[in-house]
Design an enzyme around this catalytic site. Structure first.
Site, PDB file in Angstrom:
ATOM      1  N   ASN A  27      -9.711   9.853  -2.938  1.00  0.00           N
ATOM      2  CA  ASN A  27     -10.341  10.356  -1.713  1.00  0.00           C
ATOM      3  C   ASN A  27      -9.358  11.316  -1.066  1.00  0.00           C
ATOM      4  OD1 ASN A  27     -11.452  10.794   0.770  1.00  0.00           O
ATOM      5  ND2 ASN A  27     -11.286   8.676   1.490  1.00  0.00           N
ATOM      6  N   LYS A  40      -9.804  13.122   1.524  1.00  0.00           N
ATOM      7  CA  LYS A  40      -9.930  13.181   2.992  1.00  0.00           C
ATOM      8  C   LYS A  40      -9.912  14.655   3.440  1.00  0.00           C
ATOM      9  CE  LYS A  40      -8.038   8.572   3.128  1.00  0.00           C
ATOM     10  NZ  LYS A  40      -7.315   7.535   3.846  1.00  0.00           N
ATOM     11  N   HIS A  47     -16.689   5.212   4.901  1.00  0.00           N
ATOM     12  CA  HIS A  47     -15.236   4.989   4.924  1.00  0.00           C
ATOM     13  C   HIS A  47     -14.816   4.523   6.319  1.00  0.00           C
ATOM     14  CE1 HIS A  47     -10.944   5.861   4.825  1.00  0.00           C
ATOM     15  NE2 HIS A  47     -11.050   5.752   3.510  1.00  0.00           N
ATOM     16  N   GLU A  67     -12.547   5.440   8.180  1.00  0.00           N
ATOM     17  CA  GLU A  67     -12.244   6.536   9.118  1.00  0.00           C
ATOM     18  C   GLU A  67     -13.530   7.084   9.721  1.00  0.00           C
ATOM     19  OE1 GLU A  67      -9.870   8.694   6.295  1.00  0.00           O
ATOM     20  OE2 GLU A  67      -8.368   7.111   6.413  1.00  0.00           O
ATOM     21  N   GLU A 127     -11.496  -1.799   1.370  1.00  0.00           N
ATOM     22  CA  GLU A 127     -10.303  -1.139   1.894  1.00  0.00           C
ATOM     23  C   GLU A 127      -9.910  -1.803   3.212  1.00  0.00           C
ATOM     24  OE1 GLU A 127     -10.049   3.117   0.130  1.00  0.00           O
ATOM     25  OE2 GLU A 127     -11.115   3.218   2.021  1.00  0.00           O
ATOM     26  N   GLY A 148      -3.110   4.124   4.337  1.00  0.00           N
ATOM     27  CA  GLY A 148      -2.145   5.121   4.802  1.00  0.00           C
ATOM     28  C   GLY A 148      -0.911   4.527   5.457  1.00  0.00           C
ATOM     29  N   SER A 173      -3.122   2.107   0.175  1.00  0.00           N
ATOM     30  CA  SER A 173      -1.749   2.270  -0.311  1.00  0.00           C
ATOM     31  C   SER A 173      -1.589   1.919  -1.792  1.00  0.00           C
ATOM     32  CB  SER A 173      -0.767   1.469   0.559  1.00  0.00           C
ATOM     33  OG  SER A 173      -0.802   1.931   1.894  1.00  0.00           O
TER      34      SER A 173
HETATM   35  P1  13P Z   1      -4.203   5.488   1.107  1.00  0.00           P
HETATM   36  O1  13P Z   1      -4.206   5.308  -0.385  1.00  0.00           O
HETATM   37  O2  13P Z   1      -3.553   6.746   1.573  1.00  0.00           O
HETATM   38  O3  13P Z   1      -3.723   4.247   1.801  1.00  0.00           O
HETATM   39  O4  13P Z   1      -5.759   5.669   1.541  1.00  0.00           O
HETATM   40  C1  13P Z   1      -6.688   4.765   1.071  1.00  0.00           C
HETATM   41  C2  13P Z   1      -8.041   5.268   1.409  1.00  0.00           C
HETATM   42  O5  13P Z   1      -8.442   5.301   2.549  1.00  0.00           O
HETATM   43  C3  13P Z   1      -8.884   5.745   0.299  1.00  0.00           C
HETATM   44  O6  13P Z   1     -10.194   5.938   0.705  1.00  0.00           O
END
Ligand code: 13P
Length: 255
Positions: A10, A12, A96, A98, A168, A174, A214
């Protein structure tokens, strides 16, 4: 039941179209020999077509980070399934954390978007996961259960089998803090049990459940070695060819 692992990146809100094309080309060259893991990347809407063209003929699928439930109309900033289908898009992230956190998505909108994608033959990668506060207050299972029951309401068993889930935990995204393999496995087992209650064992055993938060080259093998973890949705470690290809190769070596 053997489920083929699916590992996706992803991206983003990262990468211009030129950068996306360069990354896809580099990645496709590095992972061409991987047959036992399905692979996808999700660039921004503006980069997706160029990235898809760059990936043509390779084993790297290219999808989008969202899909709206309405066919068309007054939904500024959104994209419909017909617009995606016109360009042969077959994979879409839905819900997601976010999107839930910053853009007001709820289990209900996630449900509508998941159903719209499925009706159009697009594979939804529907995301769920608890916050740290929810976990620490002992509400993880309650939160996951309502995300599943409300977010997947109205799906047929056949549609459920075509849906990919991404677990997740918000506190692991992150942050560099990965859920331990056991923590992740426990959550995945709970998710699969809930799917069993909702759709029956046969269907629940077929559903691919990715872990996200992560994931890196150094921890992917142990995570996907867990019984109910069928791949990964990767953020930061999917942005560079060398990181993501190392992650994919490490995963492929243990599948
Ligand atoms: P990270 O791998 O940067 O923690 O992000 C995970 C994520 O949100 C994938 O959709």
């Amino acid at each position: 039941m053997s489920r083929k692992p699916f590992i996706a990146g992803n991206w983003k809100m990262n990468k211009t179209a030129a950068e996306a094309v360069e990354t896809v080309k580099g990645l496709a060259a590095e992972v061409a020999d991987i047959k036992n893991v399905d692979i996808a990347v999700f660039p921004t809407f503006l980069s997706v077509l160029a990235a898809k063209e760059a990936a043509a003929g390779s084993n790297v699928n290219v999808g989008v980070q969202g899909v709206h439930f309405a066919a068309s109309g007054a939904y500024t900033g959104e994209v419909s399934v017909d617009m995606l289908k016109e360009h042969g898009i077959t994979h879409a992230i839905v819900g997601h954390s976010e999107r839930r956190q910053y853009f007001g998505e709820t289990n209900e909108t996630v449900n509508k978007r998941t159903l719209a994608a499925l009706d159009a033959g697009i594979t939804p990668f529907t995301c769920i996961g608890e916050t740290l506060e929810e976990r620490e207050s002992g509400n993880m299972e309650k939160v996951l259960e309502s995300q599943l029951r409300e977010g997947l309401a109205g799906l047929t068993a056949d549609q459920m089998e075509k849906t990919i889930l991404a677990y997740e935990p918000v506190w692991a995204i992150g942050t560099g803090v990965t859920a331990s393999p056991q923590q992740a496995q426990d959550a995945h087992a709970f998710i699969r049990q809930t799917l069993t209650d909702m759709f029956g064992t046969d269907t629940a055993e077929k559903v691919i459940i990715q872990y996200g938060g992560s994931v890196k080259a150094g921890n992917v093998a142990e995570l996907i070695g867990q019984k109910d973890i069928d791949g990964a949705l990767v953020g930061g470690a999917s942005l560079k060819v060398e990181d993501f290809s190392a992650l994919l190769k490490n995963a492929s070596a243990v599948c």
